[in-house]
Design an enzyme around this catalytic site. Structure first.
Site, PDB file in Angstrom:
ATOM      1  N   LYS A   1     -43.173  12.808   6.054  1.00 16.02           N
ATOM      2  CA  LYS A   1     -44.263  13.206   4.720  1.00 16.02           C
ATOM      3  C   LYS A   1     -44.444  11.886   5.055  1.00 16.02           C
ATOM      4  CE  LYS A   1     -44.635  17.469   2.247  1.00 16.02           C
ATOM      5  NZ  LYS A   1     -43.950  18.185   1.095  1.00 16.02           N
ATOM      6  N   GLY A   2     -46.301  11.285   4.764  1.00 12.33           N
ATOM      7  CA  GLY A   2     -46.823  10.077   4.886  1.00 12.33           C
ATOM      8  C   GLY A   2     -47.011   9.158   5.356  1.00 12.33           C
TER       9      GLY A   2
ATOM     10  N   SER B   1     -41.487  10.331  14.694  1.00 10.12           N
ATOM     11  CA  SER B   1     -41.251   9.359  14.688  1.00 10.12           C
ATOM     12  C   SER B   1     -40.888   7.370  14.923  1.00 10.12           C
ATOM     13  CB  SER B   1     -40.180   9.650  13.187  1.00 10.12           C
ATOM     14  OG  SER B   1     -39.778  10.922  12.595  1.00 10.12           O
TER      15      SER B   1
ATOM     16  N   THR C   1     -34.494  15.689  17.199  1.00 12.23           N
ATOM     17  CA  THR C   1     -35.272  17.156  17.483  1.00 12.23           C
ATOM     18  C   THR C   1     -34.458  18.021  17.491  1.00 12.23           C
ATOM     19  OG1 THR C   1     -36.910  18.182  18.069  1.00 12.23           O
ATOM     20  CG2 THR C   1     -36.434  16.617  19.440  1.00 12.23           C
TER      21      THR C   1
ATOM     22  N   ASP D   1     -35.825  20.676  18.351  1.00 11.33           N
ATOM     23  CA  ASP D   1     -37.069  21.462  19.500  1.00 11.33           C
ATOM     24  C   ASP D   1     -36.719  21.401  20.334  1.00 11.33           C
ATOM     25  OD1 ASP D   1     -38.961  22.220  17.163  1.00 11.33           O
ATOM     26  OD2 ASP D   1     -39.551  20.562  16.747  1.00 11.33           O
TER      27      ASP D   1
ATOM     28  N   MET E   1     -37.176  28.670  14.119  1.00  9.56           N
ATOM     29  CA  MET E   1     -37.565  27.151  14.616  1.00  9.56           C
ATOM     30  C   MET E   1     -38.393  26.582  16.035  1.00  9.56           C
ATOM     31  SD  MET E   1     -36.934  25.072  11.878  1.00  9.56           S
ATOM     32  CE  MET E   1     -37.670  25.142   9.963  1.00  9.56           C
TER      33      MET E   1
ATOM     34  N   GLU F   1     -41.197  30.164  16.376  1.00 10.86           N
ATOM     35  CA  GLU F   1     -42.781  30.457  15.476  1.00 10.86           C
ATOM     36  C   GLU F   1     -44.191  29.931  15.542  1.00 10.86           C
ATOM     37  OE1 GLU F   1     -41.328  27.738  11.805  1.00 10.86           O
ATOM     38  OE2 GLU F   1     -41.078  25.772  13.638  1.00 10.86           O
TER      39      GLU F   1
ATOM     40  N   ARG G   1     -37.304  45.407  11.282  1.00  5.34           N
ATOM     41  CA  ARG G   1     -37.049  44.203  10.305  1.00  5.34           C
ATOM     42  C   ARG G   1     -36.883  42.738  10.835  1.00  5.34           C
ATOM     43  NH1 ARG G   1     -37.215  48.450   7.742  1.00  5.34           N
ATOM     44  NH2 ARG G   1     -35.957  49.338   6.834  1.00  5.34           N
TER      45      ARG G   1
ATOM     46  N   ARG H   1     -31.532  23.593  10.403  1.00  5.14           N
ATOM     47  CA  ARG H   1     -30.928  21.870  10.703  1.00  5.14           C
ATOM     48  C   ARG H   1     -30.164  22.262   9.416  1.00  5.14           C
ATOM     49  NH1 ARG H   1     -35.516  20.141  11.933  1.00  5.14           N
ATOM     50  NH2 ARG H   1     -38.189  20.837  11.901  1.00  5.14           N
TER      51      ARG H   1
END
Length: 359
Positions: free
Chosen positions: A78-79, A118, A139, A141, A183, A236, A277, A286
């Site tokens: 964040k940020g 990043s 990552t 991903d 993810m 996701e 379900r 992670r």
């Protein structure tokens, strides 16, 4: 032995398994050259602080962390430092604070461990402030196009595969359709790799469109063959059949991917009445002990990054191709986003196994 250097290392973006193995590798290799390694706390936030927040890293300190998940240095996703959120709600450019922190510590170079976002931010800071930057890709991903492996991906696949292994038994016991949501941001690498390894019957990824009627047909066809259950793994980032992005919003107003598994479950239940379900792995992917492959790649990347600094070869990222490490300019590395290509080997493999992928 060459001139002694002081190098910094930080982890940025989402955490994953294998980060501590990278840090350990860097410290071992740098110490062998007589260099000092400073671990920057909480990514670039540590360089904003006054005084900068860091810890001097020693071999005895990092050796026990080879198998530890997460990152001993902490991280943040964040940020944006070029538009950093302030307490009053305003945005402020804090880039010069980070650059000043780097120089205040007397660093000769900085190793940044991160994903494409990043690394793009770190490179911009490096270009602006004379930071000697070397990048290491991480990552879950695995979507940085130039490298076959990014730190954290293999462990995430292992965890998703183990989840499918376990879900087989409960699905069969209760004659259920069980959906595993994993993810993957905008790329389906985790879903397709784990889906094949874990024996899923349906794999849904954002790169390939799907048809709910075909999914229901797959479930009913299995029932007609005497197979009373079905396993579905979905990334996701998969959208609804109408093309809507499924997201969850928390009380703070933050929105992120989540909910596609429940959407599919409701659709299947409404259409064919199958008891369904949903399991959402979330951050389990992670965490935990890094896989042997992630540890090996982390070790190789750490050594290669230190050697780049020794050669004075900055603004480069280490990467893995054809069973070896090579280096490439960071700008070129992060420019090549890697989604799942519908013609990839794994896609052809899944189809050859009779797994429904869509199309």
């Amino acid at each position: 032995m060459g001139k002694s250097k002081r190098i910094g290392i930080l982890t940025s973006g989402g955490d994953c398994s294998g980060l501590n193995a990278v840090i350990r590798s860097v410290v071992h290799c740098a110490s062998g050259k007589g260099w000092e390694v400073l671990g920057i706390r909480q990514a670039t936030v540590g360089l904003m602080a006054r005084p900068p927040e860091y810890t001097k890293l020693e071999i005895d300190q990092v050796d026990p962390l080879l198998t530890a998940g997460g990152t001993m240095l902490g991280t943040t996703n964040k940020g944006d430092p070029f538009a950093f959120p302030m307490p009053d709600g305003s945005l402020c450019d804090r880039s010069q604070d980070i650059i000043a922190g780097y120089h205040q510590l007397g660093l000769d170079a900085l190793i940044g461990i991160g994903g494409d976002g990043s690394l793009a931010i770190l490179r911009r800071l490096a270009q602006q402030g004379g930071i000697n930057l070397v990048g290491i890709p991480k990552t879950i991903d695995n979507d940085i196009g130039i490298t076959e492996h990014a730190v954290g991906f293999d462990t995430a696949v292992n965890i998703a595969t183990e989840a499918l292994d376990r879900l087989h038994f409960t699905a069969a016991s209760h004659s259920r359709v069980i959906i595993l949501e994993v993810m993957g941001r905008d790329a389906g690498h985790i879903a397709i790799a784990a889906g094949i390894a874990g024996g899923a019957d349906v794999i849904l990824i954002p790169e390939i469109p799907y048809d709910m009627d075909q999914i229901c047909y797959k479930i009913k066809h299995r029932q007609e063959q005497g197979k009373n259950y079905c396993l579905i793994i979905v990334s996701e980032a998969v959208r609804t059949q109408d093309g809507e992005c499924v997201r969850l919003t928390n009380r703070a107003g933050e929105s992120r991917y989540g909910g596609i598994g429940q959407y599919l479950a409701d659709q299947i239940s409404d259409r064919i009445g199958a008891e369904t379900r949903v399991t959402v792995l979330g951050h389990l992917q992670r965490g935990g002990t890094a896989s042997p492959l992630d540890r090996l790649v982390a070790a190789a990347f750490g050594v290669a990054a230190v050697n780049l600094i020794d050669e004075g070869k900055y603004d480069h990222m280490v990467a893995w191709q054809n069973r070896q490490v090579f280096t490439i300019p960071i700008a070129e590395a992060i420019a090549q986003y890697r989604a799942v290509n519908p013609e990839d080997t794994l896609v052809k493999t899944a189809r050859g196994l009779g797994i429904y992928l869509g199309d």
